[in-house]
Write an enzyme that holds these catalytic residues in place. Structure first.
Site, PDB file in Angstrom:
ATOM      1  CG  HIS A  98      46.460  56.505  60.133  1.00 42.73           C
ATOM      2  ND1 HIS A  98      45.692  55.453  59.733  1.00 42.73           N
ATOM      3  CD2 HIS A  98      47.673  56.313  59.557  1.00 42.73           C
ATOM      4  CE1 HIS A  98      46.383  54.654  58.948  1.00 42.73           C
ATOM      5  NE2 HIS A  98      47.605  55.152  58.825  1.00 42.73           N
ATOM      6  CG  ASP A  99      42.224  55.568  61.142  1.00 39.55           C
ATOM      7  OD1 ASP A  99      41.213  56.279  61.222  1.00 39.55           O
ATOM      8  OD2 ASP A  99      42.988  55.576  60.150  1.00 39.55           O
ATOM      9  N   GLY A 147      49.215  52.347  62.137  1.00 38.74           N
ATOM     10  CA  GLY A 147      47.810  52.703  62.013  1.00 38.74           C
ATOM     11  C   GLY A 147      46.857  51.590  62.429  1.00 38.74           C
TER      12      GLY A 147
END
Length: 262
Positions: free
Chosen positions: A121-122, A139
């Site tokens: 994520h991200d 992440g």
């Protein structure tokens, strides 16, 4: 009309260009946008919101846009955005962003993501990158343009991998990896100097490569602290953008850069 295999399941919210190809047993779930020239191979699952640019190919068993593996995530409306002309081989996984990380996992264009690549994520991925088999990002990792992530490499959350960096196979990178340099090793990872062959292949002139080597010699001089080396680079190589980029990258690093010499 898009070519959709009869065993595929495509959500009515999806938006597919007329020449998109959806293979057997594919699941397109939610607000998924696939631009012209995209193909999704067997057993892949795309979970929206996702925006995918032109001419991306997902070979098979890819999972793109699944929720982030973050215990704080509560189903917020986050997304994945992908540029153009990327190749995603078997079992690649890309997770949506989180509110705390800006909400978007973003991949650039012209990348090669080999078998088992994981983008958490991200993450923010540049253009023309190569991820070898089972290259893994935690992440919030940033990967610059033209970087290479070797097979079975893991990059710690919030780290930066600079442009044109080469991170060798099996590396455990818990700090930032310098632009233009080869970083290899497992606890600790070490820097082995400029990726001279790779830079030459990418069109760097002999003069540019020599300037990067001069900056490297100062950074790794046993007679200089890192602060002293940065000051010397700024004084002696101020007209060299690549050298100044190294200085900028090291000064901006929050986790610290991998500077231990290999």
């Amino acid at each position: 009309m898009a070519q959709i295999h009869p065993t595929a399941v495509v959500d009515e919210k999806a938006r597919l260009a007329d020449d998109v190809v959806i293979g057997p047993y594919v699941v397109i779930d939610g607000e998924v946008e696939l631009a012209s020239g995209c193909s999704v191979g067997p057993f892949s699952r795309l979970e929206g919101p996702i925006k995918v640019g032109p001419r991306n190919r997902f070979v098979s068993h890819c999972s793109i846009g699944a929720p982030p593996q973050d215990l704080k995530f509560k189903g917020d409306p986050t997304r994945v955005e992908i540029g153009e002309n990327n190749l995603f081989r078997e079992f690649v996984t890309v997770h949506r962003g989180t509110p705390g990380g800006g909400g978007i996992t973003r991949l650039g264009s012209h990348g090669l993501f080999m078998v088992g690549t994981h983008v958490a994520h991200d993450c923010q991925i540049g253009d023309n990158v190569i991820f070898a088999n089972n290259g893994t990002l935690a992440g919030h990792v940033h990967v610059g343009d033209w970087a290479t992530i070797g097979a079975f490499t893991a990059v710690h959350q919030f780290c930066f991998v600079g442009e044109y960096a080469f991170v060798g196979g099996g590396t455990m990178a818990t700090k930032d990896c310098l632009p233009f340099m080869k970083t290899v090793g497992n606890r600790p990872a070490r820097c082995f100097g400029p990726n001279s062959i790779g830079l030459a292949r990418r069109g760097f002139s002999a003069e540019r490569r020599e300037t990067i080597k001069k900056a490297w010699r100062l950074l790794y001089s046993s007679k200089l602290t890192t602060s002293d080396a940065l000051a010397r680079i700024e004084a002696e190589l101020a007209d060299a953008p690549d050298a100044m980029r190294l200085v900028e990258f090291i000064r901006a690093s929050e986790r610290g850069a991998i500077l231990s010499r290999g």
